[in-house]
Design a protein around this motif. Sequence first.
Motif, PDB file in Angstrom:
ATOM      1  N   ILE A 509       0.836  -1.210   0.000  1.00 25.14           N
ATOM      2  CA  ILE A 509       0.000   0.000   0.000  1.00 25.14           C
ATOM      3  C   ILE A 509       0.867   1.254   0.000  1.00 25.14           C
ATOM      4  N   SER A 510       1.855   1.291   0.869  1.00 27.74           N
ATOM      5  CA  SER A 510       2.683   2.494   0.971  1.00 27.74           C
ATOM      6  C   SER A 510       3.489   2.733  -0.300  1.00 27.74           C
ATOM      7  N   LEU A 511       4.082   1.670  -0.868  1.00 27.46           N
ATOM      8  CA  LEU A 511       4.864   1.844  -2.083  1.00 27.46           C
ATOM      9  C   LEU A 511       3.991   2.276  -3.257  1.00 27.46           C
ATOM     10  N   THR A 512       2.810   1.674  -3.361  1.00 27.96           N
ATOM     11  CA  THR A 512       1.937   2.011  -4.485  1.00 27.96           C
ATOM     12  C   THR A 512       1.467   3.465  -4.410  1.00 27.96           C
ATOM     13  N   VAL A 513       0.991   3.860  -3.241  1.00 26.14           N
ATOM     14  CA  VAL A 513       0.450   5.225  -3.114  1.00 26.14           C
ATOM     15  C   VAL A 513       1.551   6.265  -3.281  1.00 26.14           C
ATOM     16  N   LEU A 514       2.685   6.052  -2.623  1.00 25.11           N
ATOM     17  CA  LEU A 514       3.774   7.022  -2.754  1.00 25.11           C
ATOM     18  C   LEU A 514       4.354   7.028  -4.161  1.00 25.11           C
ATOM     19  N   GLY A 515       4.438   5.847  -4.783  1.00 25.77           N
ATOM     20  CA  GLY A 515       4.933   5.792  -6.152  1.00 25.77           C
ATOM     21  C   GLY A 515       4.055   6.565  -7.114  1.00 25.77           C
ATOM     22  N   LEU A 516       2.732   6.440  -6.944  1.00 25.30           N
ATOM     23  CA  LEU A 516       1.821   7.197  -7.805  1.00 25.30           C
ATOM     24  C   LEU A 516       1.901   8.696  -7.529  1.00 25.30           C
ATOM     25  N   ALA A 517       2.033   9.045  -6.253  1.00 23.31           N
ATOM     26  CA  ALA A 517       2.071  10.472  -5.903  1.00 23.31           C
ATOM     27  C   ALA A 517       3.344  11.151  -6.401  1.00 23.31           C
ATOM     28  N   ILE A 518       4.471  10.473  -6.281  1.00 31.52           N
ATOM     29  CA  ILE A 518       5.742  11.075  -6.695  1.00 31.52           C
ATOM     30  C   ILE A 518       5.992  10.869  -8.177  1.00 31.52           C
ATOM     31  N   GLY A 519       5.625   9.696  -8.701  1.00 34.20           N
ATOM     32  CA  GLY A 519       5.916   9.382 -10.097  1.00 34.20           C
ATOM     33  C   GLY A 519       5.196  10.272 -11.082  1.00 34.20           C
ATOM     34  N   ARG A 520       4.038  10.773 -10.718  1.00 35.48           N
ATOM     35  CA  ARG A 520       3.295  11.652 -11.620  1.00 35.48           C
ATOM     36  C   ARG A 520       3.768  13.099 -11.550  1.00 35.48           C
ATOM     37  N   GLY A 521       4.856  13.320 -10.843  1.00 36.20           N
ATOM     38  CA  GLY A 521       5.390  14.672 -10.758  1.00 36.20           C
ATOM     39  C   GLY A 521       4.556  15.599  -9.916  1.00 36.20           C
ATOM     40  N   GLY A 522       3.974  15.044  -8.846  1.00 34.41           N
ATOM     41  CA  GLY A 522       3.122  15.843  -7.985  1.00 34.41           C
ATOM     42  C   GLY A 522       3.898  16.930  -7.259  1.00 34.41           C
ATOM     43  N   ALA A 523       3.193  17.976  -6.927  1.00 33.48           N
ATOM     44  CA  ALA A 523       3.806  19.073  -6.187  1.00 33.48           C
ATOM     45  C   ALA A 523       4.127  18.620  -4.767  1.00 33.48           C
ATOM     46  N   VAL A 529       0.347  16.010   1.593  1.00 32.83           N
ATOM     47  CA  VAL A 529      -1.021  15.627   1.968  1.00 32.83           C
ATOM     48  C   VAL A 529      -1.213  14.119   1.817  1.00 32.83           C
ATOM     49  N   THR A 530      -0.698  13.561   0.728  1.00 29.61           N
ATOM     50  CA  THR A 530      -0.795  12.117   0.519  1.00 29.61           C
ATOM     51  C   THR A 530      -0.074  11.349   1.625  1.00 29.61           C
ATOM     52  N   SER A 531       1.110  11.827   2.019  1.00 29.14           N
ATOM     53  CA  SER A 531       1.866  11.157   3.074  1.00 29.14           C
ATOM     54  C   SER A 531       1.117  11.190   4.397  1.00 29.14           C
ATOM     55  N   VAL A 532       0.532  12.319   4.739  1.00 24.37           N
ATOM     56  CA  VAL A 532      -0.205  12.422   5.999  1.00 24.37           C
ATOM     57  C   VAL A 532      -1.430  11.522   5.984  1.00 24.37           C
ATOM     58  N   ALA A 533      -2.188  11.532   4.875  1.00 23.62           N
ATOM     59  CA  ALA A 533      -3.386  10.703   4.794  1.00 23.62           C
ATOM     60  C   ALA A 533      -3.026   9.221   4.813  1.00 23.62           C
ATOM     61  N   LEU A 534      -1.983   8.853   4.102  1.00 25.85           N
ATOM     62  CA  LEU A 534      -1.563   7.456   4.074  1.00 25.85           C
ATOM     63  C   LEU A 534      -1.084   6.999   5.448  1.00 25.85           C
ATOM     64  N   THR A 535      -0.328   7.836   6.137  1.00 25.66           N
ATOM     65  CA  THR A 535       0.147   7.484   7.482  1.00 25.66           C
ATOM     66  C   THR A 535      -1.017   7.317   8.444  1.00 25.66           C
ATOM     67  N   ALA A 536      -1.993   8.216   8.383  1.00 26.04           N
ATOM     68  CA  ALA A 536      -3.150   8.114   9.270  1.00 26.04           C
ATOM     69  C   ALA A 536      -3.939   6.833   9.007  1.00 26.04           C
ATOM     70  N   GLY A 537      -4.146   6.496   7.731  1.00 24.42           N
ATOM     71  CA  GLY A 537      -4.875   5.274   7.417  1.00 24.42           C
ATOM     72  C   GLY A 537      -4.145   4.026   7.872  1.00 24.42           C
ATOM     73  N   LEU A 538      -2.836   3.983   7.667  1.00 27.61           N
ATOM     74  CA  LEU A 538      -2.072   2.809   8.092  1.00 27.61           C
ATOM     75  C   LEU A 538      -2.009   2.706   9.608  1.00 27.61           C
ATOM     76  N   LEU A 539      -1.900   3.826  10.311  1.00 26.15           N
ATOM     77  CA  LEU A 539      -1.887   3.776  11.776  1.00 26.15           C
ATOM     78  C   LEU A 539      -3.230   3.308  12.323  1.00 26.15           C
ATOM     79  N   PHE A 540      -4.310   3.644  11.634  1.00 20.78           N
ATOM     80  CA  PHE A 540      -5.620   3.123  12.043  1.00 20.78           C
ATOM     81  C   PHE A 540      -5.643   1.604  11.905  1.00 20.78           C
ATOM     82  N   LEU A 541      -5.088   1.097  10.816  1.00 18.59           N
ATOM     83  CA  LEU A 541      -5.002  -0.355  10.644  1.00 18.59           C
ATOM     84  C   LEU A 541      -4.092  -0.978  11.694  1.00 18.59           C
ATOM     85  N   VAL A 542      -3.019  -0.274  12.072  1.00 17.74           N
ATOM     86  CA  VAL A 542      -2.120  -0.780  13.117  1.00 17.74           C
ATOM     87  C   VAL A 542      -2.869  -0.932  14.435  1.00 17.74           C
TER      88      VAL A 542
END
Length: 559
Positions: A509-523, A529-542
């Motif tokens: 999950i982390s590699l896919t989301v970060l890869g899409l966010a960075i690979g598309r040349g995101g600002a 924002v993607t990192s914060v949302a992804l971290t919050a979602g994964l910590l909820f699963l933790v």
Amino acid sequence: MSASDVAEAEEESGWSEQDDDRTAETLRWLKAKRKAHRRQRGRDLAVLLYCLVLGGAGYGSGLVLHFLRGLDEGAGYGRYGAELQRGLPALFTGVALTLGLLAARDALWRGPVVLPGPSVGWLLAQPVRRAAVLRPWFRLSAGLSLIPGVIAGLAGAVMLRVTGLAPIGWALLAVIPAALCLPLLAVCLGMAVERRPGWARRVRRWTAPAVLLLGALAAQTGLAGSGHRVRALEWFELWSGPWGWAAQPVVQACGGAAPGWPAAVALLLAATGAAVFQAYRDAARVPTAQLRSRAATATTVASVMWSMELRAAKLALMEAGGGEATRSLRLPPPRNRCLVVVWRDALTLLRTPGRLGRAALWAASASAATGLGADLGGERRIVGLLLGLLCGYFAVGALAEPARLETDDLRRGSWSPFRFRTLMLQHGVVPAVLGAVLGLLAAAPFAVRGAPWALLLMPLCAPPFTAAALYGACRGPARTQLMFLGGGSAFGGPGPLIFLAWYAAGPLISLTVLGLAIGRGGAPLSVAVTSVALTAGLLFLVAQAADKLIGRTPPARSR
């Protein structure tokens, strides 16, 4: 020899010269008793080889066809010839030292001579010659080591041919000494480590410097390929040991300067012959205690690997290898009890500096992979980015070891005044902070080359990777029943893929989301924002996984 030495020798060998030698009789009896077992094991091995050949033909034929089609269409593989020729001395040295390091580390828990548990417990206690029991295992290990060596030699000869460095005949002749001698030398090194406990201590002590040396050789290979060669260092590598002796005929066949290659081949053959002779003698002298511990470790690793408990296998290997080196350091305890977990994790990291060293190496690898992909451009940029993210996850995962130790035995958390889910979340503070620092250091070369945005993007990857590592720690026992889900088809069922998705859910999950966010040349703002949302979602699963692991659910809120 004193009476105590004689008694100790008789106790170690299991028989004395005054006893009757029952070696031939015992081995004949065992051969008859094991006949049915050998037949069944042969069938299982045949099925395994059939599956490997079928899988290799099915998945590898496409790559081979693409490669041959590229040759037929005149693909420019020759453009890599000059870079490969310049980097051969350092490349050969690095590959040979990697092989030796792997053989030495393998000998810490297994080694070339590993008997089954019943043979160690019963056969060696009988009046039999130890050499007749142990040396066949060494011969088997030495013979099996030649198979990957010959395959690697053939692949290397083909690579020299397609890059235009040497004709196929000269390439095959040049790689034969390395393909035959280097695997045998690695087996002999493993035999020396298994036979002598003092060597095992040296291997543990020198593993970290050896890894740093391999990193330096990798950097030298890259610099030499780009034209920045150090002739004196290359000359030293070619004559410093078997790793360089094996490289000299290849360097000469590729048009390099190795005028003394016949003497180097003679030295390589002589060193290999002497090492094999000594290792063959050592094979009959391995202490029984060593054989028993290795048989127990091999049995444990095999059983947990079949049940897909990779963490248990890693713990067994670490215990057999002597564990990690520790230092006696102290930190002043915190006054606030909310910081006690962070204090313990920081103290553990200071006392086991090997983890920080591994994390730094993975971070450097992430920077190198990302930079190489960016330089190549095109599709290789995405591949380099994904490899860099994967190395970054491994870097943060090396720092999250205290969380895994906490879930290996849930009773260890009884000291904590916090709930288990809170305890696991607090274990993520140190990996996230240190991972961000390592990401900042890894981004420094990009900032120097005109990409200052990397100073923000790379540290932002540390929190999601930390949350993914925590989720992996709280994953629980392997759900092997997932491998049997779904219906069958000509290409197999989806069960293994479902199990893989469950087992590696956090990093996937982390590699896919970060890869899409960075690979598309995101600002940088969108990546943040993607990192914060992804971290919050994964910590909820933790938190949810920690509650399930501890066997209790969070109390219901009062209305």
